[in-house]
Scaffold this active site. Structure first.
Site, PDB file in Angstrom:
ATOM      1  N   HIS A 149       0.840  -1.189   0.000  1.00 25.17           N
ATOM      2  CA  HIS A 149       0.000   0.000   0.000  1.00 25.17           C
ATOM      3  C   HIS A 149       0.879   1.245   0.000  1.00 25.17           C
ATOM      4  O   HIS A 149       1.770   1.393   0.826  1.00 25.17           O
ATOM      5  CB  HIS A 149      -0.901  -0.007   1.245  1.00 25.17           C
ATOM      6  CG  HIS A 149      -1.744   1.212   1.394  1.00 25.17           C
ATOM      7  ND1 HIS A 149      -1.770   1.955   2.554  1.00 25.17           N
ATOM      8  CD2 HIS A 149      -2.595   1.823   0.533  1.00 25.17           C
ATOM      9  CE1 HIS A 149      -2.615   2.965   2.404  1.00 25.17           C
ATOM     10  NE2 HIS A 149      -3.117   2.909   1.187  1.00 25.17           N
ATOM     11  N   HIS A 195       1.634  11.850  -0.914  1.00 26.92           N
ATOM     12  CA  HIS A 195       0.608  11.363  -0.007  1.00 26.92           C
ATOM     13  C   HIS A 195      -0.264  12.520   0.442  1.00 26.92           C
ATOM     14  O   HIS A 195       0.186  13.397   1.173  1.00 26.92           O
ATOM     15  CB  HIS A 195       1.237  10.686   1.209  1.00 26.92           C
ATOM     16  CG  HIS A 195       0.275   9.852   1.990  1.00 26.92           C
ATOM     17  ND1 HIS A 195      -0.823  10.369   2.617  1.00 26.92           N
ATOM     18  CD2 HIS A 195       0.232   8.513   2.214  1.00 26.92           C
ATOM     19  CE1 HIS A 195      -1.493   9.409   3.216  1.00 26.92           C
ATOM     20  NE2 HIS A 195      -0.879   8.266   2.980  1.00 26.92           N
TER      21      HIS A 195
END
Length: 449
Positions: free
Chosen positions: A148, A192
């Site tokens: 992930h 992110h």
């Protein structure tokens, strides 16, 4: 702990998009009933594609696809018409001795010598994705460990999801790389939430490292699951992917969409050297780029950004998928446990590193192994992708790979994992790691200067 006003302001700007809000999206139970699924985190709101017919493709980007619709919200079923095609005849991988084997997904293939069949079963010894047994299996009949947010590796960063770099991930056995992208000034970056919080560089730079690894490992198939966070057109992705050196390795599907039985075996992909598989969650255009596959037309997911340690194996994205359609495509189990972090009026999700030993374990409540077993029981087959944070942690080194091996009915006997620092094992205060809290403060204060 008192937080300076300036720090709270900086956090609010940089982390606003990670704020947790109540959001609901339609899903289905295993009996096909459409239900409303409520989660504690906002689900991406991009449009989902539906193909009214199955389109047969020729190799390359010249294929033309029609009958594509896009939708938001609930749909009860898809109307997919099967198209019968024949695949190329290929020699399976057996390794050594110059022996060739002709077979069709069976390890009990028949050996041939100068074209004359014998009755001696041949056991393949050449590993495909680390296991000889995988060579004759369809791509859709293998459970893979998926990293992930694979690129987000940064010590003491609250936004990191992995500890080891992508080359080490691949060396250890990860075969699916998932990541979030952002479009900034004409370039695709790996960031992110925002590029101010964690910027791992460009997509092209990341894929160059993957390409180098794939050239050194010609018997491995690697899957890429791209999160198109800004919903930009797929043309923005083709150049960095091509420039990375992966272009000649890209797999182009034979149909759109691909059902379970449409996928080739790993040996077919490897012998053709078409072993880089690309999916994109939103805005894929397989009319223009058949190889950049729409994820949710071929792969569904369990609940997004889970905070529930029970990890229910329910289908969430795409919404409204019928049981029959769900059982005829691959699926990804999101098993990356998040922690709800509240700082005054701020709310965000971070990886729950304190429970990694349990979350990535083979057995026990909330474990990856328990979830995989439940998925297998619920859907009649295990997940194709096990999406995890910090794959190198668990109840023992390599526990996530042991779970995948059990789902694949093979024996895991590799060494794992790459060098670890042990820095994630911190004492928590009030349910929140002090290291994570300090990391947030230091990182955001530094970004202000």
């Amino acid at each position: 702990m008192r937080w300076p006003t300036v720090l709270l302001g900086l956090l609010a700007v940089a982390l606003a998009q990670d704020s947790s809000t109540e959001s609901s999206e339609s899903g289905t139970t295993t009996d096909g009933t459409v239900v409303s699924v409520t989660t504690p985190v906002a689900i991406p709101s991009g449009t989902y594609q539906e193909f009214s017919t199955t389109i047969t493709l020729s190799d390359g980007d010249e294929s033309v696809i029609a009958s594509t619709t896009h939708y938001n919200g609930t749909r009860t079923a898809s109307n997919q018409t099967a198209v019968t095609t024949t695949s190329d005849s290929l020699t399976l991988l057996v390794g050594g001795g110059g022996t060739t084997v002709i077979g069709n997904n069976s390890m009990n293939a028949t050996a041939t010598a100068t074209g004359t069949a014998t009755n001696t079963p041949v056991v393949n010894t050449r590993p495909c994705n680390n296991y000889p047994e995988f060579c004759t299996r369809k791509y859709s009949n293998i459970t893979m460990v998926a990293a992930h947010n694979s690129p987000f590796v940064r010590k003491n960063s609250v936004a990191a999801n992995q500890e080891l770099d992508v080359t080490t991930q691949l060396n250890d056995g990860v075969r699916t790389l998932q990541f979030q992208t952002h479009y900034v000034n004409g370039t695709i970056y790996l960031c992110h939430t925002t590029c101010q919080l964690l910027n791992a560089g460009t997509l092209e730079e990341y894929l160059i490292d993957v390409n180098k690894w794939m050239r050194r490992n010609p018997y491995d198939v690697v899957t890429f699951i791209i999160g198109n966070f800004d919903y930009v057109s797929p043309e923005n992705f083709t150049t960095p992917i091509y420039n990375s050196g992966l272009k000649d390795l890209i797999y182009t599907p034979t149909k759109v969409p691909m059902a379970l039985n449409d996928w080739p075996t790993l040996s077919e992909m490897i012998l053709k050297q078409k072993r880089a598989v690309f999916f994109m969650d939103y805005q894929a255009n397989q009319t223009a780029h058949p190889w950049l596959m729409d994820q949710f037309s071929q792969v569904w997911e369990t609940p997004f950004s889970p905070t529930d340690p029970a990890f229910p194996c329910t289908q969430q994205r795409p919404p409204g998928l019928s049981e029959a359609d769900a059982k005829d495509r691959m699926y990804m189990a999101n098993h990356n446990l998040n922690l709800q972090l509240n700082l005054g009026s701020l709310s965000m999700l971070i990886p729950n590193t304190a429970l990694l030993d349990e979350t990535n374990a083979v057995n026990g409540s909330g474990s990856l192994g328990e979830m995989a077993q439940e998925c297998n029981k619920t859907w009649g087959r295990p997940p194709n992708f096990l999406l995890v944070d910090y794959y190198n942690y668990g109840d023992f080194n390599g526990s996530v790979f042991e779970v995948a091996a059990q789902m694949n009915n093979v024996t895991y006997d590799r060494n794992c994992c790459g060098k670890t620092s042990g820095a994630l094992r911190e004492v928590s205060v009030g349910g929140m790691s002090t290291v994570l809290l300090v990391a947030v403060g230091v990182q955001m204060l530094m970004s202000a200067f």
